[in-house]
Design a protein around this motif. Sequence first.
Motif, PDB file in Angstrom:
ATOM      1  N   SER A 238      24.732  -3.454 -10.200  1.00 36.23           N
ATOM      2  CA  SER A 238      23.409  -3.983  -9.900  1.00 36.23           C
ATOM      3  C   SER A 238      22.723  -3.031  -9.301  1.00 36.23           C
ATOM      4  N   LEU A 239      23.146  -2.562  -7.831  1.00 37.16           N
ATOM      5  CA  LEU A 239      22.484  -1.731  -6.992  1.00 37.16           C
ATOM      6  C   LEU A 239      22.049  -0.449  -7.609  1.00 37.16           C
TER       7      LEU A 239
ATOM      8  N   ALA B 204      15.126  -8.216 -14.258  1.00 35.23           N
ATOM      9  CA  ALA B 204      16.592  -8.253 -13.355  1.00 35.23           C
ATOM     10  C   ALA B 204      16.712  -9.830 -12.902  1.00 35.23           C
ATOM     11  N   THR B 205      16.604 -10.676 -13.859  1.00 37.04           N
ATOM     12  CA  THR B 205      16.633 -12.186 -13.999  1.00 37.04           C
ATOM     13  C   THR B 205      18.124 -12.563 -13.584  1.00 37.04           C
ATOM     14  N   GLY B 206      18.977 -11.631 -13.716  1.00 36.40           N
ATOM     15  CA  GLY B 206      20.494 -11.789 -13.760  1.00 36.40           C
ATOM     16  C   GLY B 206      20.858 -12.818 -14.997  1.00 36.40           C
ATOM     17  N   ALA B 207      22.093 -13.510 -14.919  1.00 32.29           N
ATOM     18  CA  ALA B 207      22.486 -14.282 -16.230  1.00 32.29           C
ATOM     19  C   ALA B 207      22.828 -15.451 -15.735  1.00 32.29           C
TER      20      ALA B 207
ATOM     21  N   THR C 242      20.172  -8.739  -6.387  1.00 31.19           N
ATOM     22  CA  THR C 242      20.442  -7.345  -5.968  1.00 31.19           C
ATOM     23  C   THR C 242      19.655  -6.245  -7.031  1.00 31.19           C
ATOM     24  N   ALA C 243      19.766  -6.488  -8.235  1.00 30.30           N
ATOM     25  CA  ALA C 243      19.228  -5.500  -9.158  1.00 30.30           C
ATOM     26  C   ALA C 243      17.826  -5.364  -8.932  1.00 30.30           C
ATOM     27  N   GLY C 244      17.097  -6.403  -9.004  1.00 28.57           N
ATOM     28  CA  GLY C 244      15.729  -6.367  -8.650  1.00 28.57           C
ATOM     29  C   GLY C 244      15.315  -5.725  -7.553  1.00 28.57           C
ATOM     30  N   LEU C 245      15.753  -6.194  -6.472  1.00 26.19           N
ATOM     31  CA  LEU C 245      15.413  -5.462  -5.259  1.00 26.19           C
ATOM     32  C   LEU C 245      15.658  -4.078  -5.097  1.00 26.19           C
ATOM     33  N   ALA C 246      16.969  -3.625  -5.845  1.00 32.94           N
ATOM     34  CA  ALA C 246      17.125  -2.279  -5.962  1.00 32.94           C
ATOM     35  C   ALA C 246      16.278  -1.396  -6.743  1.00 32.94           C
TER      36      ALA C 246
ATOM     37  N   GLY D 133      13.360  -1.362 -23.924  1.00 37.21           N
ATOM     38  CA  GLY D 133      12.437  -1.704 -25.060  1.00 37.21           C
ATOM     39  C   GLY D 133      11.314  -0.944 -24.658  1.00 37.21           C
ATOM     40  N   ASP D 134      10.158  -1.127 -25.570  1.00 40.96           N
ATOM     41  CA  ASP D 134       9.008  -0.576 -25.183  1.00 40.96           C
ATOM     42  C   ASP D 134       8.349  -1.428 -24.110  1.00 40.96           C
ATOM     43  N   GLY D 135       8.148  -0.636 -22.836  1.00 46.07           N
ATOM     44  CA  GLY D 135       7.429  -1.340 -21.633  1.00 46.07           C
ATOM     45  C   GLY D 135       8.673  -2.171 -20.716  1.00 46.07           C
ATOM     46  N   ILE D 136       9.511  -2.241 -21.214  1.00 48.42           N
ATOM     47  CA  ILE D 136      10.830  -2.968 -20.371  1.00 48.42           C
ATOM     48  C   ILE D 136      12.181  -2.435 -20.368  1.00 48.42           C
ATOM     49  N   LEU D 137      12.717  -2.621 -19.382  1.00 44.11           N
ATOM     50  CA  LEU D 137      14.204  -2.243 -18.854  1.00 44.11           C
ATOM     51  C   LEU D 137      14.831  -3.354 -18.256  1.00 44.11           C
ATOM     52  N   ALA D 138      16.236  -3.615 -18.586  1.00 41.22           N
ATOM     53  CA  ALA D 138      17.102  -4.779 -18.217  1.00 41.22           C
ATOM     54  C   ALA D 138      18.036  -4.176 -17.150  1.00 41.22           C
ATOM     55  N   ALA D 139      18.397  -4.726 -15.988  1.00 38.83           N
ATOM     56  CA  ALA D 139      19.182  -4.268 -14.944  1.00 38.83           C
ATOM     57  C   ALA D 139      20.022  -5.323 -14.440  1.00 38.83           C
ATOM     58  N   GLY D 140      21.273  -5.083 -14.016  1.00 37.96           N
ATOM     59  CA  GLY D 140      22.244  -6.042 -13.239  1.00 37.96           C
ATOM     60  C   GLY D 140      22.669  -6.924 -14.463  1.00 37.96           C
ATOM     61  N   GLY D 141      22.873  -8.336 -13.769  1.00 39.54           N
ATOM     62  CA  GLY D 141      23.493  -9.599 -14.895  1.00 39.54           C
ATOM     63  C   GLY D 141      22.796  -9.510 -16.128  1.00 39.54           C
TER      64      GLY D 141
END
Length: 398
Positions: A286-287, A145-148, A14-18, A262-270
């Motif tokens: 996540s959405l 957005a690879t979850g956990a 969900t996070a990646g698709l959003a 971080g530089d060039g990266i964001l983390a979302a969702g799980g």
Amino acid sequence: MPERWDVIVAGGGTAGLAAARSASKEGGKVLLLELRAHLGPPAHSGSLVSSDAGILVKRAVAQRLREIKLHAPHRELTVDYDRGMIVDLGRIDEILAAEVAENGGEIWLNAPVKSLLMEDGVVRGVHIEAGGWSENIRGEVVVDATGARGDMSCLFLSEVLRKGWKREFLAFYNEYLMVNASDEKSAEVFFDSYLAPGGHAWVYPLTKGLAVSGICGLRIHPDAALDEFLGRREIKRLTRAVPIAASRGQLPLEGPLSQTCGDGILAAGGAAGQIYPLSGQGLQYSLRCGEIAGRVAVDAITEGDVSKERLSEYDRVWRSEFGRDFEIGKVIYSSLSVSRDQKMDALAAVLDGRPGLQRAFVDLFLGFNLASSARTLLKDEEISKIFGGEVIKLFNQR
Ligand SMILES: Cc1cc2nc3c(=O)[nH]c(=O)nc-3n(C[C@H](O)[C@H](O)[C@H](O)COP(=O)(O)OP(=O)(O)OC[C@H]3O[C@@H](n4cnc5c(N)ncnc54)[C@H](O)[C@@H]3O)c2cc1C
């Protein structure tokens, strides 16, 4: 295929698709990479969300709830509750994926991201590997957005922050999709350390004849816990039901990461720990966090600055919307983890015959109307005592 993408999204949950949807809607050239051969859950899967959830979620409703049955170890309550609905997770993913495609984004299946491409500490893309195929793909911003849920997930945590989740807060879960269940409009939640140490188990109705049963807990057997729960606890609607799909994984209940860019990266969702610790709810976060990540990534690329400092807008925005939810959830989760069975029995006793408080408790457990439901509950002296000093302190701070 472009030689360089604007936004590369790792993970098609969900996070990646959003994130892919909002980045492509903002005009970014977007590539989403999913390690499995399909998006979404393996078969239909139900998630319990608030009926206040946005329009997208409402398009995927499988069942509107009328009541929730709460099972404490020695007491049971049936709560009249119409603020929850069960949504079909696969349907949400289909709707999001269709919009990604409509906006010109690409989705690759069977494309596991093995590692991040880093140059002088800056993320410049990803390395994917599958079978004999391997490739470096370059992009301006990567959204993790690879979850956990497994060894391949949490790229930002492991490669940028160089950490792991705290084991004492890492809950395992098993979930079954079951057929031949008898139809009921209620959800059931079981709080009992014998069945789910440090967590809870649940049964949700899905569409006709289908139900979802799951368990989430600390120190449970990641494969056998759900069978043990179903064997130990007779659940009428499942007497003749059998599982046709199973999933297992892990949920970090320690609250979100203290840094999600971080530089060039964001983390979302799980992958960012955006999961409400008390119940493990994460869909709405996540959405929304995926959506914010996609938008901030494209804005930063347009301005030619994808530094951590520029991308920290993402961190600020999602924390201003949800930071307090996670804080409240974590403190109450920690408080209820001590003498859990006694506290759940005591709570059930206090809530008995008090429908307003019962609904407030379900709201609090699920993370809906959080601040107001917590305040309603804490007005009751007995409940304040059960929740304990840390929880009261948290509310007195504001
Ligand atoms: C059993 C269970 C029940 C839940 N019930 C509810 C509920 O009722 N209500 C609710 O709101 N929330 C619920 N949640 C929480 C919610 O499901 C999660 O918060 C949400 O799914 C997180 O979405 P995500 O996209 O971040 O991660 P995920 O859904 O885990 O998606 C991650 C995706 O990334 C892919 N991936 C992983 N590693 C890689 C890699 N290296 N390369 C490429 N792809 C990769 C995975 O295959 C997966 O498709 C539940 C969670 C569990 C585990």
